[in-house]
Design an enzyme around this catalytic site. Sequence first.
Site, PDB file in Angstrom:
ATOM      1  N   GLY A  38       0.866  -1.180   0.000  1.00  0.00           N
ATOM      2  CA  GLY A  38       0.000   0.000   0.000  1.00  0.00           C
ATOM      3  C   GLY A  38       0.903   1.230   0.000  1.00  0.00           C
ATOM      4  O   GLY A  38       1.879   1.284   0.763  1.00  0.00           O
ATOM      5  N   ASP A 243       7.651   5.239  -3.966  1.00  0.00           N
ATOM      6  CA  ASP A 243       7.179   5.405  -2.579  1.00  0.00           C
ATOM      7  C   ASP A 243       8.325   5.757  -1.632  1.00  0.00           C
ATOM      8  O   ASP A 243       8.174   6.588  -0.730  1.00  0.00           O
ATOM      9  CB  ASP A 243       6.482   4.124  -2.084  1.00  0.00           C
TER      10      ASP A 243
HETATM   11  P1  ATP Z   1       7.705   2.996  -9.044  1.00  0.00           P
HETATM   12  O1  ATP Z   1       6.297   2.999  -9.563  1.00  0.00           O
HETATM   13  O2  ATP Z   1       8.653   2.098  -9.814  1.00  0.00           O
HETATM   14  O3  ATP Z   1       7.827   2.815  -7.591  1.00  0.00           O
HETATM   15  P2  ATP Z   1       7.601   5.735  -9.931  1.00  0.00           P
HETATM   16  O4  ATP Z   1       7.151   5.471 -11.351  1.00  0.00           O
HETATM   17  O5  ATP Z   1       6.605   6.311  -9.012  1.00  0.00           O
HETATM   18  O6  ATP Z   1       8.296   4.473  -9.319  1.00  0.00           O
HETATM   19  P3  ATP Z   1      10.175   6.772 -10.820  1.00  0.00           P
HETATM   20  O7  ATP Z   1      10.296   8.104 -11.444  1.00  0.00           O
HETATM   21  O8  ATP Z   1      10.260   5.592 -11.727  1.00  0.00           O
HETATM   22  O9  ATP Z   1       8.829   6.777  -9.965  1.00  0.00           O
HETATM   23  O10 ATP Z   1      11.295   6.570  -9.698  1.00  0.00           O
HETATM   24  C1  ATP Z   1      11.336   7.365  -8.519  1.00  0.00           C
HETATM   25  C2  ATP Z   1      12.779   7.710  -8.226  1.00  0.00           C
HETATM   26  O11 ATP Z   1      13.521   6.507  -8.049  1.00  0.00           O
HETATM   27  C3  ATP Z   1      13.480   8.475  -9.341  1.00  0.00           C
HETATM   28  O12 ATP Z   1      13.283   9.875  -9.191  1.00  0.00           O
HETATM   29  C4  ATP Z   1      14.931   8.063  -9.139  1.00  0.00           C
HETATM   30  O13 ATP Z   1      15.534   8.903  -8.175  1.00  0.00           O
HETATM   31  C5  ATP Z   1      14.826   6.655  -8.564  1.00  0.00           C
HETATM   32  N1  ATP Z   1      15.019   5.665  -9.648  1.00  0.00           N
HETATM   33  C6  ATP Z   1      14.064   5.054 -10.381  1.00  0.00           C
HETATM   34  N2  ATP Z   1      14.618   4.234 -11.309  1.00  0.00           N
HETATM   35  C7  ATP Z   1      15.947   4.330 -11.156  1.00  0.00           C
HETATM   36  C8  ATP Z   1      17.094   3.742 -11.802  1.00  0.00           C
HETATM   37  N3  ATP Z   1      16.944   2.888 -12.810  1.00  0.00           N
HETATM   38  N4  ATP Z   1      18.332   4.073 -11.359  1.00  0.00           N
HETATM   39  C9  ATP Z   1      18.509   4.932 -10.322  1.00  0.00           C
HETATM   40  N5  ATP Z   1      17.468   5.533  -9.667  1.00  0.00           N
HETATM   41  C10 ATP Z   1      16.222   5.247 -10.083  1.00  0.00           C
END
Ligand code: ATP
Length: 301
Positions: A38, A243
């Site tokens: 969650g 999250d």
């Molecule tokens: P998720 O749904 O996978 O939990 P999200 O789609 O809400 O994530 P993202 O923008 O994909 O959000 O990722 C959140 C943060 O995690 C990014 O701002 C980055 O700092 C870190 N992050 C995500 N993917 C990577 C990666 N491949 N390498 C390093 N940091 C990453």
Amino acid sequence: MPVHVVGNVCIDTTFRVDRFPVPGETLNASDHSDGVGGKGANQAVAAARTGVDVRFFAPLGSDPAAAFIRERLKGEFDLDGLSEKPLPSDRSTIVVNRDGENLIVSGVACAADFDPLQETGLAALIARGDFLVMQGNLRATVTDACLRAVKTVGATTILNPSPLSGAAPDLTAVDIVIVNQGEAFEITSEPDPERAARDLLRRGAKAAIVTLGAEGCLLLEGGTVDLIPAVKVAVVDTSGAGDVFCGCFAGFLTKGWPLAQSARLAVAAAALVVGRPGTLEACPSRVELSKLMNTMEAESL
Ligand code: ATP
């Protein structure tokens, strides 16, 4: 100063399969396990591990799942904010195939019925200077009412409106909005993250963060844009990165770090998550987060 995290909590049951079943087929999983999930719970745990006082308000059902959730969250923060409803606890079934793709079905009766202002002591507990973090799992009208009530007493509001539920979220009582790039596009129709962030400010937020996966994140505060690169890591499993970013960011901000440094620390915390499997299991420990803050402090001297 505490951070109040208001949202949902559920049991995640994960089945690992070679391939997804076709309609009508029964398939044996190679492995299955239960964990707590969650977005509300994930963000509350991440915030607590930064070392701030977290008060987590979320609904549980009246069933053995509620006891399981309490047991798993014990030790992370005080559980007084969990309320019980005469409903089944919320639950997600996650089926992961060998390529790492997933299918998720969720039961959300508790979150859909939850009204924290009416059912918990949130309104009386919030004070000037506190922080509130919410996500998109509660009814939009309920989320909006909480944000407004909390703004009235002079607390700082942080909204991560994920999952989006149709209409664009109301940002007029939001200090900091955090969205990923897909959500930024869905709300603003702007494919460019900077233009999307500007649009989020026009919609009422005082500051906006657009997370950009492996590219890091973009922070817009006033007229200043800060593009914060991700930490390079070998990716194992990105689930939970968003999250942990939001929860840790709120925790660092509550601890007194400025906005830009809180975002930099959150990027570093999220990189730890993508380098290992699981969601809540991958959340950085208190020791890891404390090391990140010590490093940032040393670099700022
Ligand atoms: P998720 O749904 O996978 O939990 P999200 O789609 O809400 O994530 P993202 O923008 O994909 O959000 O990722 C959140 C943060 O995690 C990014 O701002 C980055 O700092 C870190 N992050 C995500 N993917 C990577 C990666 N491949 N390498 C390093 N940091 C990453």
